[in-house]
Design a protein around this motif. Structure first.
Motif, PDB file in Angstrom:
ATOM      1  N   ARG A   1       0.828  -1.206   0.000  1.00 40.71           N
ATOM      2  CA  ARG A   1       0.000   0.000   0.000  1.00 40.71           C
ATOM      3  C   ARG A   1       0.867   1.262   0.000  1.00 40.71           C
ATOM      4  O   ARG A   1       0.578   2.226  -0.734  1.00 40.71           O
ATOM      5  N   LEU A   2       1.921   1.285   0.796  1.00 37.65           N
ATOM      6  CA  LEU A   2       2.802   2.451   0.817  1.00 37.65           C
ATOM      7  C   LEU A   2       3.472   2.657  -0.544  1.00 37.65           C
ATOM      8  O   LEU A   2       3.593   3.788  -1.032  1.00 37.65           O
TER       9      LEU A   2
ATOM     10  N   SER B   1       2.243   1.600  -3.412  1.00 39.94           N
ATOM     11  CA  SER B   1       1.203   1.998  -4.349  1.00 39.94           C
ATOM     12  C   SER B   1       0.883   3.484  -4.224  1.00 39.94           C
ATOM     13  O   SER B   1       0.694   4.180  -5.229  1.00 39.94           O
ATOM     14  N   ASP B   2       0.852   3.983  -3.002  1.00 42.37           N
ATOM     15  CA  ASP B   2       0.582   5.408  -2.793  1.00 42.37           C
ATOM     16  C   ASP B   2       1.690   6.259  -3.398  1.00 42.37           C
ATOM     17  O   ASP B   2       1.424   7.312  -3.986  1.00 42.37           O
ATOM     18  N   ARG B   3       2.931   5.814  -3.279  1.00 38.33           N
ATOM     19  CA  ARG B   3       4.038   6.564  -3.880  1.00 38.33           C
ATOM     20  C   ARG B   3       3.936   6.554  -5.404  1.00 38.33           C
ATOM     21  O   ARG B   3       4.115   7.587  -6.049  1.00 38.33           O
TER      22      ARG B   3
ATOM     23  N   ARG C   1       1.250   6.264  -7.087  1.00 37.00           N
ATOM     24  CA  ARG C   1       0.105   7.107  -7.447  1.00 37.00           C
ATOM     25  C   ARG C   1       0.518   8.574  -7.459  1.00 37.00           C
ATOM     26  O   ARG C   1       0.100   9.337  -8.338  1.00 37.00           O
ATOM     27  N   ARG C   2       1.319   8.996  -6.485  1.00 42.39           N
ATOM     28  CA  ARG C   2       1.808  10.368  -6.452  1.00 42.39           C
ATOM     29  C   ARG C   2       2.693  10.662  -7.668  1.00 42.39           C
ATOM     30  O   ARG C   2       2.621  11.739  -8.259  1.00 42.39           O
TER      31      ARG C   2
ATOM     32  N   ASP D   1      -6.331   1.790  -7.828  1.00 44.08           N
ATOM     33  CA  ASP D   1      -5.239   0.834  -7.606  1.00 44.08           C
ATOM     34  C   ASP D   1      -4.916   0.043  -8.868  1.00 44.08           C
ATOM     35  O   ASP D   1      -3.746  -0.248  -9.148  1.00 44.08           O
TER      36      ASP D   1
ATOM     37  N   ASN E   1      -0.421  10.911   6.612  1.00 35.92           N
ATOM     38  CA  ASN E   1      -0.030  10.186   5.393  1.00 35.92           C
ATOM     39  C   ASN E   1       0.507   8.797   5.690  1.00 35.92           C
ATOM     40  O   ASN E   1       0.714   7.998   4.772  1.00 35.92           O
TER      41      ASN E   1
ATOM     42  N   GLN F   1      -3.305   6.881   7.771  1.00 39.07           N
ATOM     43  CA  GLN F   1      -4.429   6.556   6.890  1.00 39.07           C
ATOM     44  C   GLN F   1      -4.185   5.311   6.037  1.00 39.07           C
ATOM     45  O   GLN F   1      -5.057   4.429   5.973  1.00 39.07           O
ATOM     46  N   PRO F   2      -3.019   5.186   5.368  1.00 39.23           N
ATOM     47  CA  PRO F   2      -2.781   3.932   4.635  1.00 39.23           C
ATOM     48  C   PRO F   2      -2.758   2.707   5.559  1.00 39.23           C
ATOM     49  O   PRO F   2      -3.285   1.639   5.195  1.00 39.23           O
TER      50      PRO F   2
ATOM     51  N   SER G   1      -6.240   1.912   6.537  1.00 36.44           N
ATOM     52  CA  SER G   1      -6.986   1.396   5.386  1.00 36.44           C
ATOM     53  C   SER G   1      -6.712  -0.087   5.173  1.00 36.44           C
ATOM     54  O   SER G   1      -7.639  -0.880   4.961  1.00 36.44           O
TER      55      SER G   1
END
Length: 499
Positions: free
Chosen positions: A67-68, A70-72, A74-75, A107, A210, A213-214, A217
């Motif tokens: 998840r971490l 994936s968030d990076r 996405r950014r 995702d 930041n 929340q991940p 989730s």
């Protein structure tokens, strides 16, 4: 008469420009432009937070790490999309994810972006549409890095974790002072989701959203999946139910447009108002010092034996305005040079900020209000100098006057940058003492022609009346050493010319 005025103006100009303080002031902006990018780089927060995951079963740690990451990604994808939109790089591959703007990437799209080669592949494709002026892409820095979990901690009893983790989270107090501290430690107990044992989070300071929340989730999805399975759904059905998310289309102005564009274009007008204010604050002492010294050294009598008080007044005004214009011209050339020499995003930002100056009309309007403001305040300062026998006397008049002039500038700047206070800005526009500063600041956001013309005529009328009244004070006070006029005496001087 013109000859005498020019002589006084040239002497005033040479006297002020010969001061060290003038040259130090003149170099302020060039130095700031030179060190600004360096300071921004040094002051920028590039700390990557260190995270340790303790998960005896290993499943949740894999999900959190994914998840971490994936968030990076996405950014990065979002930043690439804005980059492509700003510099018109979409034609390189119109079907690419980064060419699809105004959306939240889900995702599945992030996973597809990574499988397609991620950022390196996207940048290689964008090169086909890039130009030599296109700046390099500046990717967002990673927020987190996962550090290995020592075997002694991975196999430790949960009750002993508090004691074992203190030297890692606070090494300065409980361990090696030179060791890097952990920012977060996450413990996932065995059987998480089917037991009542809670997960735990240790943090070196207040946990940031930041990260929380991940983490929340991922763990929430695990709990929901376990609950759905307990109701009779199959694992596949439970997993599918927890992955349902709404598709959201986002509509925002293109990079460099809308509110962002207005703010960038307001920088030069707002900066010109600030420069006017600062140059007046700085040159106030220069204007007063020369006149006060001439009065205290009895040089003024010799000067007035050769020229008239009006010639002295207009010559000093011309000289001080020439000093102000010289400062502004040097600063403007430095800013323009920085805009067209600096490469990359900084240069693009500076060129966008200087865009309002491409219009001759705007340049003329800015010059008018700048000169009018300089003349208006310089006339006040010269009247103060004529009434003062020493710099101490002059400062007693100067300080409250400059405070009154500078006081609303905070309101003006805040109103421009926050796009609020439109009524207050319009009111200040029609108060002649504040008109130059307010109009200069407002030009980047768009001002109607009638407001510009109306406020310009009102300001011109005010300056004409000011010249008549303060010129009388100037003439009457030049030779009146030792006399400090009060308000009533000052009003009398304004009403009549000295004999």
């Amino acid at each position: 008469m013109i000859h005498n005025i020019l002589l006084v103006a040239m002497r005033e100009f040479r006297q002020i420009t010969g001061m060290r303080s003038f040259w130090l002031t003149l170099l302020i902006l060039p130095i700031a432009l030179a060190i600004g990018p360096i300071a921004t780089k040094l002051m920028g927060s590039d700390k990557v937070q260190r995270v340790m995951l303790i998960d005896p079963e290993g499943r949740e740690a894999i999900a959190i790490r994914a998840r971490l990451d994936s968030d990076r990604q996405r950014r990065i994808l979002t930043a690439l999309s804005r980059y492509a939109q700003r510099y018109d790089l979409d034609p390189a591959d119109p079907a690419a994810l980064w060419a699809q703007h105004d959306r939240l990437y889900d995702d599945a799209e992030v996973t597809a972006f990574v499988k397609a080669g991620g950022m390196p592949a996207a940048l290689a494709t964008m090169k086909r549409a890039a130009t030599p002026e296109t700046p390099a892409f500046d990717p967002p820095e990673p927020d987190f890095t996962i550090v290995p979990t020592p075997p002694a901690i991975a196999k430790a009893d949960p009750a002993a974790l508090d004691r074992l983790l203190k030297p890692l989270i606070q090494p300065g107090e409980f361990g090696d002072k030179k060791a890097k501290p952990l920012d977060y430690v996450v413990y996932i107990p065995r059987g998480f989701g089917t037991s009542t044992t809670a997960a735990r989070l240790w943090s070196s300071e207040q946990p940031a959203a930041n990260f929380v929340q991940p983490l929340q989730s991922v763990l929430t999805l695990r709990l929901r999946a376990a609950y759905l399975r307990s109701t009779g759904l199959s694992p596949d059905q439970a997993g599918a139910a927890t992955t349902l998310v709404p598709a959201i289309a986002i509509s925002t102005p293109a990079p460099g447009g809308g509110r962002e564009r207005m703010l960038v274009r307001s920088i030069v007008p707002l900066l010109s108002a600030y420069i006017l204010l600062m140059s007046l604050l700085l040159s106030g002492n220069w204007i007063l010092q020369g006149l006060v010294e001439e009065r205290s050294n009895k040089l003024i009598e010799t000067v007035l034996a050769c020229i008239s008080p009006d010639e002295l007044l207009y010559g000093k005004l011309a000289g001080t305005v020439a000093v102000g214009l010289t400062m502004v011209l040097v600063w403007a050339l430095c800013a323009a040079g920085a805009a067209f020499v600096t490469q990359g995003a900084v240069g693009t930002f500076l060129r966008m900020a200087l865009a309002p100056l491409a219009s001759p009309w705007i340049i003329l309007v800015m010059l008018y209000f700048f000169l009018a403001g300089y003349l208006m305040v310089s006339m006040i300062l010269l009247a103060i100098g004529a009434m003062s026998d020493s710099m101490r006397d002059a400062q007693s008049y100067l300080t409250p006057v400059l405070m009154v002039i500078a006081m609303p500038f905070t309101i003006v700047a805040q109103g421009i940058l926050s796009n609020t206070g439109a009524t207050a800005l319009k009111v200040l526009t029609w108060i002649p003492l504040y008109t130059p500063f307010t109009m200069l600041a407002r030009l980047g956001g768009g001002v109607s022609v009638w407001e510009i013309v109306g406020s310009a005529l009102t300001l011109a009328l005010f300056i004409a009346i000011e010249f008549v009244l303060l010129a009388r004070v100037f003439r009457a006070s030049l030779l009146n050493a030792g006399q400090k006029p009060n308000l009533a005496a000052l009003a009398r001087l304004m009403r009549r010319d000295p004999a």
